[in-house]
Scaffold this active site. Structure first.
Site, PDB file in Angstrom:
ATOM      1  N   TYR A 232       0.821  -1.218   0.000  1.00 34.64           N
ATOM      2  CA  TYR A 232       0.000   0.000   0.000  1.00 34.64           C
ATOM      3  C   TYR A 232       0.848   1.257   0.000  1.00 34.64           C
ATOM      4  O   TYR A 232       0.400   2.310  -0.437  1.00 34.64           O
ATOM      5  CB  TYR A 232      -1.003  -0.011   1.162  1.00 34.64           C
ATOM      6  N   PHE A 380       0.961  -9.584  -9.038  1.00 37.01           N
ATOM      7  CA  PHE A 380       1.599  -8.321  -8.648  1.00 37.01           C
ATOM      8  C   PHE A 380       2.158  -7.521  -9.821  1.00 37.01           C
ATOM      9  O   PHE A 380       2.432  -6.342  -9.666  1.00 37.01           O
ATOM     10  CB  PHE A 380       2.605  -8.506  -7.504  1.00 37.01           C
ATOM     11  N   HIS A 381       2.279  -8.123 -11.007  1.00 41.47           N
ATOM     12  CA  HIS A 381       2.611  -7.245 -12.133  1.00 41.47           C
ATOM     13  C   HIS A 381       1.399  -6.411 -12.553  1.00 41.47           C
ATOM     14  O   HIS A 381       1.541  -5.378 -13.207  1.00 41.47           O
ATOM     15  CB  HIS A 381       3.183  -8.038 -13.317  1.00 41.47           C
ATOM     16  N   ARG A 443       9.791 -18.056  -9.442  1.00 40.57           N
ATOM     17  CA  ARG A 443      11.162 -18.046  -8.939  1.00 40.57           C
ATOM     18  C   ARG A 443      11.949 -19.280  -9.361  1.00 40.57           C
ATOM     19  O   ARG A 443      12.621 -19.912  -8.546  1.00 40.57           O
ATOM     20  CB  ARG A 443      11.167 -17.946  -7.408  1.00 40.57           C
TER      21      ARG A 443
HETATM   22 FE1  HAS Z   1      -1.294  -8.558  -3.265  1.00 44.53          FE
HETATM   23  C1  HAS Z   1       0.842 -11.263  -2.897  1.00 44.53           C
HETATM   24  C2  HAS Z   1      -3.706 -10.214  -1.484  1.00 44.53           C
HETATM   25  C3  HAS Z   1      -3.346  -5.784  -3.440  1.00 44.53           C
HETATM   26  C4  HAS Z   1       1.363  -6.682  -4.379  1.00 44.53           C
HETATM   27  N1  HAS Z   1       0.718  -8.904  -3.604  1.00 44.53           N
HETATM   28  C5  HAS Z   1       1.387 -10.088  -3.409  1.00 44.53           C
HETATM   29  C6  HAS Z   1       2.766  -9.930  -3.773  1.00 44.53           C
HETATM   30  C7  HAS Z   1       2.920  -8.614  -4.165  1.00 44.53           C
HETATM   31  C8  HAS Z   1       1.617  -7.991  -4.049  1.00 44.53           C
HETATM   32  C9  HAS Z   1       4.207  -7.932  -4.614  1.00 44.53           C
HETATM   33  O1  HAS Z   1      -3.844 -12.603   0.422  1.00 44.53           O
HETATM   34  C10 HAS Z   1       3.821 -11.025  -3.777  1.00 44.53           C
HETATM   35  C11 HAS Z   1       4.752 -11.018  -2.616  1.00 44.53           C
HETATM   36  C12 HAS Z   1       5.765 -12.122  -2.806  1.00 44.53           C
HETATM   37  O2  HAS Z   1       6.778 -11.877  -3.519  1.00 44.53           O
HETATM   38  O3  HAS Z   1       5.538 -13.235  -2.311  1.00 44.53           O
HETATM   39  N2  HAS Z   1      -3.184  -8.111  -2.636  1.00 44.53           N
HETATM   40  C13 HAS Z   1      -4.012  -8.940  -1.958  1.00 44.53           C
HETATM   41  C14 HAS Z   1      -5.308  -8.291  -1.742  1.00 44.53           C
HETATM   42  C15 HAS Z   1      -5.192  -7.024  -2.311  1.00 44.53           C
HETATM   43  C16 HAS Z   1      -3.852  -6.929  -2.847  1.00 44.53           C
HETATM   44  C17 HAS Z   1      -6.508  -8.845  -1.057  1.00 44.53           C
HETATM   45  N3  HAS Z   1      -1.046  -6.626  -3.832  1.00 44.53           N
HETATM   46  C18 HAS Z   1      -2.006  -5.639  -3.808  1.00 44.53           C
HETATM   47  C19 HAS Z   1      -1.447  -4.390  -4.210  1.00 44.53           C
HETATM   48  C20 HAS Z   1      -0.112  -4.635  -4.476  1.00 44.53           C
HETATM   49  C21 HAS Z   1       0.113  -6.048  -4.229  1.00 44.53           C
HETATM   50  C22 HAS Z   1      -2.211  -3.078  -4.278  1.00 44.53           C
HETATM   51  C23 HAS Z   1       0.967  -3.721  -4.923  1.00 44.53           C
HETATM   52  C24 HAS Z   1       0.837  -2.453  -5.206  1.00 44.53           C
HETATM   53  N4  HAS Z   1      -1.406 -10.381  -2.409  1.00 44.53           N
HETATM   54  C25 HAS Z   1      -2.474 -10.846  -1.666  1.00 44.53           C
HETATM   55  C26 HAS Z   1      -2.133 -12.158  -1.080  1.00 44.53           C
HETATM   56  C27 HAS Z   1      -0.829 -12.455  -1.483  1.00 44.53           C
HETATM   57  C28 HAS Z   1      -0.412 -11.331  -2.303  1.00 44.53           C
HETATM   58  C29 HAS Z   1      -2.960 -13.005  -0.229  1.00 44.53           C
HETATM   59  C30 HAS Z   1      -0.008 -13.709  -1.131  1.00 44.53           C
HETATM   60  C31 HAS Z   1      -0.054 -14.682  -2.237  1.00 44.53           C
HETATM   61  C32 HAS Z   1       0.853 -15.852  -1.998  1.00 44.53           C
HETATM   62  O4  HAS Z   1       0.329 -16.974  -1.796  1.00 44.53           O
HETATM   63  O5  HAS Z   1       2.086 -15.702  -1.996  1.00 44.53           O
HETATM   64  C33 HAS Z   1      -6.265  -5.945  -2.299  1.00 44.53           C
HETATM   65  O6  HAS Z   1      -5.736  -4.764  -1.719  1.00 44.53           O
HETATM   66  C34 HAS Z   1      -6.811  -5.632  -3.673  1.00 44.53           C
HETATM   67  C35 HAS Z   1      -7.961  -4.654  -3.620  1.00 44.53           C
HETATM   68  C36 HAS Z   1      -8.266  -4.078  -4.976  1.00 44.53           C
HETATM   69  C37 HAS Z   1      -9.470  -3.956  -5.522  1.00 44.53           C
HETATM   70  C38 HAS Z   1      -9.632  -3.317  -6.898  1.00 44.53           C
HETATM   71  C39 HAS Z   1     -10.342  -1.963  -6.858  1.00 44.53           C
HETATM   72  C40 HAS Z   1     -10.332  -1.320  -8.202  1.00 44.53           C
HETATM   73  C41 HAS Z   1      -9.968  -0.035  -8.442  1.00 44.53           C
HETATM   74  C42 HAS Z   1      -9.951   0.446  -9.877  1.00 44.53           C
HETATM   75  C43 HAS Z   1     -10.469   1.838 -10.081  1.00 44.53           C
HETATM   76  C44 HAS Z   1     -10.561   2.181 -11.532  1.00 44.53           C
HETATM   77  C45 HAS Z   1      -9.988   3.259 -12.112  1.00 44.53           C
HETATM   78  C46 HAS Z   1     -10.142   3.432 -13.575  1.00 44.53           C
HETATM   79  C47 HAS Z   1      -9.184   4.249 -11.358  1.00 44.53           C
HETATM   80  C48 HAS Z   1     -10.693  -4.406  -4.823  1.00 44.53           C
HETATM   81  C49 HAS Z   1      -9.587   0.907  -7.349  1.00 44.53           C
HETATM   82  C50 HAS Z   1     -10.979   4.636 -13.937  1.00 44.53           C
HETATM   83  C51 HAS Z   1     -10.986   4.795 -15.397  1.00 44.53           C
HETATM   84  C52 HAS Z   1     -12.048   4.711 -16.207  1.00 44.53           C
HETATM   85  C53 HAS Z   1     -11.872   4.826 -17.655  1.00 44.53           C
HETATM   86  C54 HAS Z   1     -13.456   4.492 -15.716  1.00 44.53           C
HETATM   87  C1  HEM Z   2       9.319 -10.984 -11.131  1.00 44.52           C
HETATM   88  C2  HEM Z   2       9.261  -9.767 -15.825  1.00 44.52           C
HETATM   89  C3  HEM Z   2       8.345  -5.132 -14.635  1.00 44.52           C
HETATM   90  C4  HEM Z   2       8.258  -6.365  -9.957  1.00 44.52           C
HETATM   91  C5  HEM Z   2       9.302 -11.058 -12.509  1.00 44.52           C
HETATM   92  C6  HEM Z   2       9.325 -12.288 -13.270  1.00 44.52           C
HETATM   93  C7  HEM Z   2       9.323 -11.951 -14.593  1.00 44.52           C
HETATM   94  C8  HEM Z   2       9.269 -10.510 -14.667  1.00 44.52           C
HETATM   95  C9  HEM Z   2       9.342 -12.892 -15.791  1.00 44.52           C
HETATM   96  C10 HEM Z   2       9.194 -13.654 -12.669  1.00 44.52           C
HETATM   97  C11 HEM Z   2      10.389 -14.392 -12.398  1.00 44.52           C
HETATM   98  C12 HEM Z   2      10.182 -15.681 -11.657  1.00 44.52           C
HETATM   99  O1  HEM Z   2       9.345 -15.823 -10.757  1.00 44.52           O
HETATM  100  O2  HEM Z   2      10.940 -16.604 -11.999  1.00 44.52           O
HETATM  101  C13 HEM Z   2       9.078  -8.391 -15.900  1.00 44.52           C
HETATM  102  C14 HEM Z   2       9.165  -7.606 -17.111  1.00 44.52           C
HETATM  103  C15 HEM Z   2       8.898  -6.304 -16.774  1.00 44.52           C
HETATM  104  C16 HEM Z   2       8.664  -6.280 -15.353  1.00 44.52           C
HETATM  105  C17 HEM Z   2       9.471  -8.153 -18.490  1.00 44.52           C
HETATM  106  C18 HEM Z   2       8.879  -5.068 -17.634  1.00 44.52           C
HETATM  107  C19 HEM Z   2       9.862  -4.707 -18.384  1.00 44.52           C
HETATM  108  C20 HEM Z   2       8.163  -5.086 -13.273  1.00 44.52           C
HETATM  109  C21 HEM Z   2       7.778  -3.898 -12.528  1.00 44.52           C
HETATM  110  C22 HEM Z   2       7.745  -4.252 -11.214  1.00 44.52           C
HETATM  111  C23 HEM Z   2       8.134  -5.650 -11.129  1.00 44.52           C
HETATM  112  C24 HEM Z   2       7.489  -2.529 -13.143  1.00 44.52           C
HETATM  113  C25 HEM Z   2       7.414  -3.430 -10.003  1.00 44.52           C
HETATM  114  C26 HEM Z   2       7.314  -2.135  -9.962  1.00 44.52           C
HETATM  115  C27 HEM Z   2       8.616  -7.697  -9.876  1.00 44.52           C
HETATM  116  C28 HEM Z   2       8.798  -8.405  -8.626  1.00 44.52           C
HETATM  117  C29 HEM Z   2       9.122  -9.739  -8.964  1.00 44.52           C
HETATM  118  C30 HEM Z   2       9.106  -9.821 -10.416  1.00 44.52           C
HETATM  119  C31 HEM Z   2       8.631  -7.819  -7.215  1.00 44.52           C
HETATM  120  C32 HEM Z   2       9.354 -10.893  -8.006  1.00 44.52           C
HETATM  121  C33 HEM Z   2      10.774 -11.142  -7.704  1.00 44.52           C
HETATM  122  C34 HEM Z   2      10.915 -12.341  -6.805  1.00 44.52           C
HETATM  123  O3  HEM Z   2      10.178 -13.332  -6.955  1.00 44.52           O
HETATM  124  O4  HEM Z   2      11.778 -12.285  -5.924  1.00 44.52           O
HETATM  125  N1  HEM Z   2       9.252  -9.986 -13.383  1.00 44.52           N
HETATM  126  N2  HEM Z   2       8.779  -7.559 -14.849  1.00 44.52           N
HETATM  127  N3  HEM Z   2       8.371  -6.121 -12.384  1.00 44.52           N
HETATM  128  N4  HEM Z   2       8.826  -8.566 -10.921  1.00 44.52           N
HETATM  129 FE1  HEM Z   2       8.794  -8.066 -12.877  1.00 44.52          FE
END
Ligand code: HAS
Ligand code: HEM
Ligand code: CU
Length: 555
Positions: A232, A380-381, A443
């Protein structure tokens, strides 16, 4: 018309310097991302598989930590200065935190990249989640610690600005952008405590050889205590732009200021006591604690669902101001040719999908299906990799003219760039989600699955791999165009185009917001209480089971 750089030249320099570091990290990180995407799909292998983790660590650290957070400190500096309409208290303090963060980043990056050179006795192949038992060179942890202390000082800088402003405006409402910055920083102070304890008391002494062993589950739990709120921390700069800038770009105004404040308060309260949802499969944490984390996580959906409502309503209002009509045809009246608008709107759209995959992750039972598979990088991408990264790139197109006094070098290239990102991510993320459902692990450099084969094309793992590689290529091209556009803007010596950087009052203004929303001390107190409730028992039982220092050597 005077713009930010005319009014606050010193602050504009800091913002630009922070963006510059962020963009360098983006460039290197994207290159490594492309190499990984091509490597693990077996399309093109330019590295040895043993170096995969070095690059993966660098990719995660440079993109998820350095790019996002350096952009954040730049954006927040801009937001605090412009919304309080006063300079920061002492620009030397500002440069001090910038310097500390940059030095820390360089140290950590050197420690990681040194892993590519066997003759250098230094490596940090511990991934961006860096918990034990993987062990890095002390320089890596020390660099991280400096980086985090730098962000604390940045927060202090903004709180001092607040104090100065409050002294002169005892009865005013905190301006909305500043409110967003201050609440985000409260969340950050509460949550970085976990990672600070882990790094300072366990990981640094362990990597220096001062203590022999650590308790890996303890360092994991302390990491995830911080590791969920950090998502967040990445997201709040995007929300700040969606709430305060996107409605204006759409041609309208924010729907409701009080609702925006409620959302940020909810993030302060609920972001931290949920970290255990990353540990559903960890042995050593009782099911009941995991169930509590799941319940809290489901409540935490609320602020994002409120955001979807408020921001889309504001965008729709803007479209109707521009003459849009009908149930959905108003969408066509939006300024889709403006790269800042198009990028943020596409980022928001993709966040809706990423949010849903997050809900799936959060369900304890379904999590067992997707955990540690490519589904998770798919998730997460879309969130950090698009909702955040694409919003930051799009926001840059709106901010640069205010920071430099110059128009963006090329708006058409900007538009092409944000669209390429969206398309590339549709390919890569969707395919990653599908691969995860087939059980393809994350990974790993060597997933032993079929290569692409025309005979078994559609629906095969080979087809999915091609989509990942193709999407990764488009994403990389998008970054190249972005960096070119920004560099060309900076290099250009024209001085031109007065910019319209005003932000109109919300339809429902701050005067209608209950006063209690601005009571930051109250929200901090409740947030701390919730953290104590959620974490005391799990931490006590982890320490009780294996001891404070555990028995794990480093790997
Ligand atoms: Fe996540 C794993 C659950 C949000 C990032 N998350 C990850 C990991 C990352 C990450 C990096 O419960 C992997 C960590 C690792 O390396 O192991 N995540 C959630 C939940 C939410 C959530 C419930 N995650 C995020 C956000 C991230 C992020 C935000 C980064 C910025 N996540 C998990 C869980 C895992 C997890 C488990 C563990 C998985 C595992 O087994 O390892 C919620 O906050 C999501 C709520 C979002 C919504 C969508 C609302 C929609 C909106 C759109 C508005 C539209 C607009 C367009 C603005 C309900 C606000 C307007 C335009 C027009 C044209 C109309
Ligand atoms: C992991 C590609 C941009 C955050 C990965 C993996 C791929 C990838 C293939 C998975 C590797 C694996 O699990 O073996 C790309 C490409 C990108 C891009 C092609 C654009 C050029 C981004 C951006 C972010 C991001 C913009 C965040 C701001 C991450 C993170 C991981 C990841 C946090 C996990 C690393 C880990 O498991 O330790 N990416 N990615 N990536 N990427 Fe990206
Ligand atoms: Cu999480």
């Amino acid at each position: 018309m005077a713009t930010f750089v005319d009014n606050y030249p010193d602050e504009a320099k800091v913002v630009q310097a922070s963006f510059a570091v962020a963009f360098v990290a983006l460039g290197i990180g994207a290159l490594f991302g492309l190499i990984q995407a091509l490597h693990r799909t077996n399309v093109l292998r330019v590295i040895d598989s043993v170096d995969y983790y070095t690059l993966l660590t660098a990719h995660g650290v440079l993109l998820a930590l350095v790019f996002t957070i350096f952009f954040l400190v730049g954006l927040f500096t801009w937001a605090v200065t412009r919304s309080f309409d006063r300079p920061l208290p002492d620009i030397r303090l500002t440069w001090a935190w910038f310097g500390l963060m940059t030095t820390g980043t360089v140290l950590a990056t050197v420690a990681i990249v040194a892993g590519l050179f066997p003759e250098i006795p230094m490596s940090a192949d511990v991934l961006y989640t860096f918990y034990a038992p993987l062990q890095a060179h002390p320089i890596f942890y020390i660099g991280l610690a400096m980086f985090i202390i730098g962000t604390w000082m940045a927060g202090a800088d903004w709180f001092l600005t607040y104090r100065g402003w409050r002294g002169e405006n005892p009865d005013s409402r905190i301006p909305l952008q500043a409110f967003m910055v201050l609440t985000t920083m409260i969340m950050w102070y509460v949550s970085t405590l976990g990672v600070a304890v882990s790094v300072v008391f366990f990981l640094i002494p362990w990597s220096l050889g001062l203590i022999e062993t650590v308790n890996p589950l303890l360092t994991r739990t302390l990491f995830w205590y911080f590791g969920h709120p950090v998502v967040y921390f990445w997201l709040m700069p995007a929300y700040l732009l969606w709430y305060t800038v996107l409605p204006k770009l759409s041609g309208g105004r924010l729907f409701s200021d009080p609702l925006a404040r409620v959302v940020f308060v909810l993030f302060v309260l609920l972001s931290t006591p949920v970290g255990i949802h990353h540990q559903y499969v960890d042995p050593g944490i009782a099911e009941g604690f995991k169930f509590i984390a799941m319940t809290n996580t489901m409540f935490l959906l609320l602020p994002s669902l409120l955001t979807a409502f408020t921001v889309v309503a504001s965008v729709e209002h803007g479209a109707r101001q521009r003459g849009g009509e009908g149930y959905l045809s108003w969408l066509g009246a939006l300024p889709w040719r403006d790269p800042a608008f198009a990028g943020m709107a596409l980022a928001g759209l993709m966040f809706a999908a990423g949010g849903f995959s997050g809900m799936i992750n959060a369900g304890m039972n379904i999590n067992y299906l997707v955990h540690n598979t490519l589904w998770v990088p798919g998730h997460f991408h879309m969130t950090v990799g698009t909702a955040v990264a694409l919003t930051m790139m799009a926001g840059t197109y709106w901010l640069l003219p205010q920071l430099t006094g110059k128009a963006v070098y090329s708006r058409p290239i900007g538009l092409l760039q944000v669209i390429l990102w969206f398309i590339g991510m549709v390919f890569m993320s969707n395919a990653m989600h599908r691969a995860g459902l087939f059980g393809v692990p994350r990974r790993t450099a060597e997933p032993q699955y079929q290569n692409f084969d025309f005979a078994a094309a559609v629906g095969s793992v080979g087809e999915i791999r091609m989509q990942i590689a193709f999407g990764g290529l488009l994403l990389f091209l998008s970054v190249v165009l972005f960096l070119f556009n920004v560099a060309a803007t900076w290099a250009d010596d024209r001085v031109d185009t007065p910019v319209d950087d005003t932000i109109p009052e919300p339809l429902s203004p701050s005067s209608g917001a209950p006063l209690v929303l601005d009571n930051l001390a109250l929200w901090t107190g409740i947030a701390v209480l919730l953290v104590v409730l959620a974490y005391t028992l799990p931490l006590a039982s982890i320490v009780n089971d294996a001891g404070l220092l555990g028995s794990s050597p480093g790997f």
